[in-house]
Design an enzyme around this catalytic site. Structure first.
Site, PDB file in Angstrom:
ATOM      1  N   LYS A   1       2.112   4.691   1.440  1.00  0.00           N
ATOM      2  CA  LYS A   1       2.316   5.508   2.785  1.00  0.00           C
ATOM      3  C   LYS A   1       1.887   6.990   2.698  1.00  0.00           C
ATOM      4  O   LYS A   1       2.671   7.645   2.146  1.00  0.00           O
ATOM      5  CB  LYS A   1       3.631   5.198   3.461  1.00  0.00           C
TER       6      LYS A   1
ATOM      7  N   CYS B   1       7.012  53.546   1.754  1.00  0.00           N
ATOM      8  CA  CYS B   1       8.006  52.348   1.620  1.00  0.00           C
ATOM      9  C   CYS B   1       7.855  51.837   0.299  1.00  0.00           C
ATOM     10  O   CYS B   1       6.666  51.188   0.028  1.00  0.00           O
ATOM     11  CB  CYS B   1       7.816  51.320   2.693  1.00  0.00           C
TER      12      CYS B   1
ATOM     13  N   LYS C   1      10.369   3.697   3.535  1.00  0.00           N
ATOM     14  CA  LYS C   1      10.436   5.112   3.280  1.00  0.00           C
ATOM     15  C   LYS C   1      11.287   5.608   2.001  1.00  0.00           C
ATOM     16  O   LYS C   1      12.588   5.086   2.031  1.00  0.00           O
ATOM     17  CB  LYS C   1      10.987   6.094   4.432  1.00  0.00           C
TER      18      LYS C   1
ATOM     19  N   CYS D   1      14.122  48.293   8.060  1.00  0.00           N
ATOM     20  CA  CYS D   1      13.695  48.306   6.514  1.00  0.00           C
ATOM     21  C   CYS D   1      14.643  48.257   5.694  1.00  0.00           C
ATOM     22  O   CYS D   1      15.134  49.296   5.455  1.00  0.00           O
ATOM     23  CB  CYS D   1      12.327  48.869   6.143  1.00  0.00           C
TER      24      CYS D   1
ATOM     25  N   GLU E   1       0.777  -1.178  -0.182  1.00  0.00           N
ATOM     26  CA  GLU E   1      -0.213   0.099   0.189  1.00  0.00           C
ATOM     27  C   GLU E   1       0.657   1.125   0.120  1.00  0.00           C
ATOM     28  O   GLU E   1       2.124   0.985   0.158  1.00  0.00           O
ATOM     29  CB  GLU E   1      -0.981  -0.079   1.316  1.00  0.00           C
TER      30      GLU E   1
ATOM     31  N   CYS F   1      13.483  51.134   2.893  1.00  0.00           N
ATOM     32  CA  CYS F   1      13.214  52.600   3.427  1.00  0.00           C
ATOM     33  C   CYS F   1      13.811  53.107   4.823  1.00  0.00           C
ATOM     34  O   CYS F   1      13.495  54.129   5.519  1.00  0.00           O
ATOM     35  CB  CYS F   1      11.595  53.028   3.422  1.00  0.00           C
TER      36      CYS F   1
ATOM     37  N   ASP G   1       1.156  10.639   3.460  1.00  0.00           N
ATOM     38  CA  ASP G   1       1.661  11.559   4.305  1.00  0.00           C
ATOM     39  C   ASP G   1       0.772  12.640   4.769  1.00  0.00           C
ATOM     40  O   ASP G   1       0.407  13.494   4.378  1.00  0.00           O
ATOM     41  CB  ASP G   1       2.633  12.331   3.681  1.00  0.00           C
TER      42      ASP G   1
ATOM     43  N   TYR H   1      -8.190   2.127   5.584  1.00  0.00           N
ATOM     44  CA  TYR H   1      -7.515   0.982   4.745  1.00  0.00           C
ATOM     45  C   TYR H   1      -7.331  -0.157   5.924  1.00  0.00           C
ATOM     46  O   TYR H   1      -6.641  -0.988   5.597  1.00  0.00           O
ATOM     47  CB  TYR H   1      -6.477   1.350   3.976  1.00  0.00           C
TER      48      TYR H   1
ATOM     49  N   CYS I   1       7.343  46.280   8.133  1.00  0.00           N
ATOM     50  CA  CYS I   1       7.887  47.671   8.172  1.00  0.00           C
ATOM     51  C   CYS I   1       6.415  48.475   8.110  1.00  0.00           C
ATOM     52  O   CYS I   1       5.654  48.484   7.476  1.00  0.00           O
ATOM     53  CB  CYS I   1       8.425  47.954   6.561  1.00  0.00           C
TER      54      CYS I   1
HETATM   55 ZN   LIG Z   1       9.820  49.874   4.337  1.00  0.00          ZN
END
Ligand SMILES: [Zn+2]
Length: 669
Positions: free
Chosen positions: A115, A433, A315, A409, A113, A412, A117, A224, A427
């Protein structure tokens, strides 16, 4: 309709809805239209409202969610939910198979089967009804997530056929890759941090307190493994096929999601096949699972302390490469959120050349303890951008500099802020900006927004640099001469651009609302808000209560909307857009009367002739307002049955008049 008749009708509707739900979600072969399905469901909802004592725990109405789980209680598993032994090596699979052949004398069948995730789940059924759904937890006990699991459409609430009276079925709840990408796309649009992978999103979703949110997310599930005392069959494979007859979504046999074989060669072929083909699946797998088919043989083989001897997981290796971390740059998004991105020395990974990896936020950098020039391990999971999973410390240079999260930032130089409870830095210089201003413009003109053609990222930058456009409203004052003088513009393209800007004045209000780029107001939320508040002024003046009273609008969105409109610059922007002729109101709703004008209503409890939404609509269609909680400003409380005692007390205390359903009807007439 009396109780007896209602019961018969509720049963009939439930059976019909269960049948169509199964055809649609499990068989992918619907027999009626979505509309007809909704009509049936509405009928059932109405009936259940009138006869609340007849509502069953497995009613199809549970699918839409609404049950709140305050705290997920811990439940002991009837059969321990052990995890499987894991291996990455094919030699160990051969050894496992040899060991089994030695201890079992008869011929052995194996079931191979995928696996999945996702999140392991055990679901119990009694007399064909879903009674409990519990997560794996520590294997001995897990968390009760029944209300949330009931909203997953591929999991039957009521079984059909010759099912055992009492058994548990196990499987894996997962997020289909498509829905995962869609979800992240929406988050990118809203400038919110993306989910790392489908598994995290699935487990996060399953732990939501509000099952309505779970219902809206599109989780899926394969089942299952069947556990019980008196099972009808003596082997795993046939039991799984049998479960299909009871209404479960099982791994598809024809597409080789499950395969029965007697030989190690068959097992190896299965592993080989899926190691190559797994990328083509609509969901994520991280390996394959091999089980001995026969239940007696399983019992004979038994368990080690941690896992069954009759099963093993192989795996797949996740491809991981080592490369150099050359630098870290910080990107500023449309809402000012700062995203650190690692620049890597180019390296091959999973068939593509990788040059960048997302670092998400400051915590992530701290967790990885990154230094510039480090040799880092990079993996690609469900994400689009690969991620750094570790550092090769042996290769770290003696005087390497630690990667520091910036304080200002990069665009700016404004000092960054980190709001309480949020993982991202921002920011705050929203107004000036540059990437924030141009980012908002890009969002504004995008296809889903104002759909302005001929205005690419570079042109926006030019317009901004030249001081011609400081905000989106300035687009509407651009002249031909201003545009034609930009780089790479000719008469024709300049005309096209201006025409396209002109045409955007016809874009409907709900899309304009989305295009404004108010934080957390994506397409869906914009639609809801536009439907509720006919024009932008009503929305701007809406109180917190009025906002959260709108379906699917939570506190976070309400706060964001209010803070947007309280900003003077935004108010000026809206006025400019209005003047430009942009659609800032919906199609006008004619009040049937203005009988309730100036009145605030709180509708609470269960009603016999109206649904709550119908009542609210009557109030609104006649000029009244619905608010969510009782205050001194409330004119009337319309109280149905089961109105909470706290509300009743509050209304009495504040002297707010309470109308019964009948009184409301009389009053209205
Ligand atoms: Zn900024």
């Amino acid at each position: 309709m009396n109780t007896k008749e209602a019961q018969i009708e509720i049963e009939r509707l439930s059976n019909e809805l269960n049948h169509h739900n199964h055809l649609y979600y499990v068989e992918s072969n619907p027999a009626i239209s979505d509309y007809d399905f909704d009509m049936l469901l509405n009928k059932l909802i109405e009936l259940e409202k009138k006869f609340p004592e007849l509502v069953s725990e497995t009613s199809p109405t549970k699918r839409v969610g609404g049950d709140i789980t305050k705290k997920f209680t811990s439940i002991k598993h009837r059969f321990p939910m052990l995890s499987l032994g894991n291996t990455y090596s094919r030699e160990e699979i051969i050894e496992w198979e040899t060991r089994i052949k030695k201890s079992i004398e008869t011929e052995i069948e194996y079931v191979c089967e995928l696996k999945y995730d996702g999140v392991a789940i055990g679901i119990s059924y009694e007399n064909g009804k879903l009674v409990k759904a519990v997560t794996r937890g520590d294997g001995n006990s897990g968390e009760d997530v029944t209300a949330n699991v009931k909203t997953i459409k591929t999991i039957p609430l009521q079984l059909k056929g010759d099912f055992p009276t009492d058994f548990e079925i196990r499987g894996e709840i997962f997020y289909p890759i498509n829905s995962f990408h869609k979800m992240n796309e929406e988050r990118r649009e809203n400038d919110e941090p993306e989910y790392a992978n489908p598994r995290n999103l699935a487990s996060g979703t399953l732990k939501q307190q509000d099952s309505k949110i779970v219902a809206s997310r599109g989780l899926d599930c394969f089942l299952y493994g069947i556990y019980g005392v008196d099972l009808p069959l003596n082997n795993h494979y046939e039991s799984v096929l049998k479960a299909k007859e009871w209404g479960f979504k099982i791994p598809v046999v024809t597409e080789k999601y499950i395969l029965k074989t007697k030989s190690i060669d068959g097992i190896m072929e299965f592993i080989e096949y899926w190691d190559k083909q797994r990328e083509s699946l609509p969901f994520e797998i991280d390996g394959v699972v091999l089980k001995v088919n026969n239940y007696d043989a399983q019992q004979e083989l038994g368990f080690t302390a941690k896992s069954p001897r009759w099963a093993i997981a192989y795996k797949f290796k996740t491809e991981r490469v080592e490369t150099l971390l050359e630098s870290v740059v910080f990107q500023v998004g449309r809402t000012g959120s700062i995203t650190p991105v690692a620049n890597l020395k180019a390296v091959q990974l999973g068939g593509t050349v990788v040059r960048r990896a997302s670092l998400h936020n400051a915590d992530q950098i701290e967790k990885n303890d990154l230094y510039l020039g480090d040799s880092v391990y990079v993996e690609k999971g469900g994400e689009i951008i690969p991620k750094i999973v570790g550092v090769n410390l042996e290769k770290r240079a003696a005087h390497a500099h630690k990667v520091d999260f910036i304080k200002h930032c990069p665009e700016c130089q404004t000092e960054l802020v980190r709001r309480e409870g949020e993982s991202n830095h921002f920011c705050p210089n929203e107004k000036a900006c540059p990437p924030q201003v141009t980012g908002r413009m890009e969002h504004f003109i995008a296809r889903k927004g104002m759909n302005i053609d001929g205005l690419g990222v570079e042109t926006i930058d030019q317009l901004f640099q030249a001081g011609l456009v400081k905000n989106v409203a300035d687009l509407y004052t651009l002249t031909f001469d201003q545009v034609v003088n930009l780089d790479r513009m000719a008469d024709k393209s300049a005309n096209n651009l201006l025409q396209s800007i002109e045409a955007s004045k016809q874009i409907p209000y709900e899309r304009v609302l989305f295009a404004l780029g108010i934080r957390f107001v994506g397409e869906t939320v914009a639609k809801k808000l536009a439907a509720k508040f006919e024009n932008i002024d009503l929305l701007a003046q809406a109180s917190f209560d009025e906002l959260v009273a709108v379906d699917e609008i939570g506190e976070r969105i309400a706060i964001s909307v209010q803070s947007y409109f309280s900003d003077e610059l935004h108010q000026q922007l809206i006025e400019k857009l209005k003047k430009a002729g942009v659609q800032l109101q919906g199609v006008k709703k004619e009040f049937l009367s203005n009988k309730f004008e100036g009145m605030n209503f709180v509708v609470s409890g269960v009603f016999s002739t109206f649904s709550r939404d119908e009542l609210k609509k009557v109030i609104e269609d006649n000029g009244g307002k619905n608010v969510s909680s009782i205050s001194a400003k409330t004119t009337y409380v319309v109280a149905g049955e089961n109105m909470g005692p706290a509300k009743l007390e509050k209304a009495t205390k504040l002297g707010v008049k309470i109308l019964s359903e009948q009184e409301f009807v009389n009053f209205f007439k």
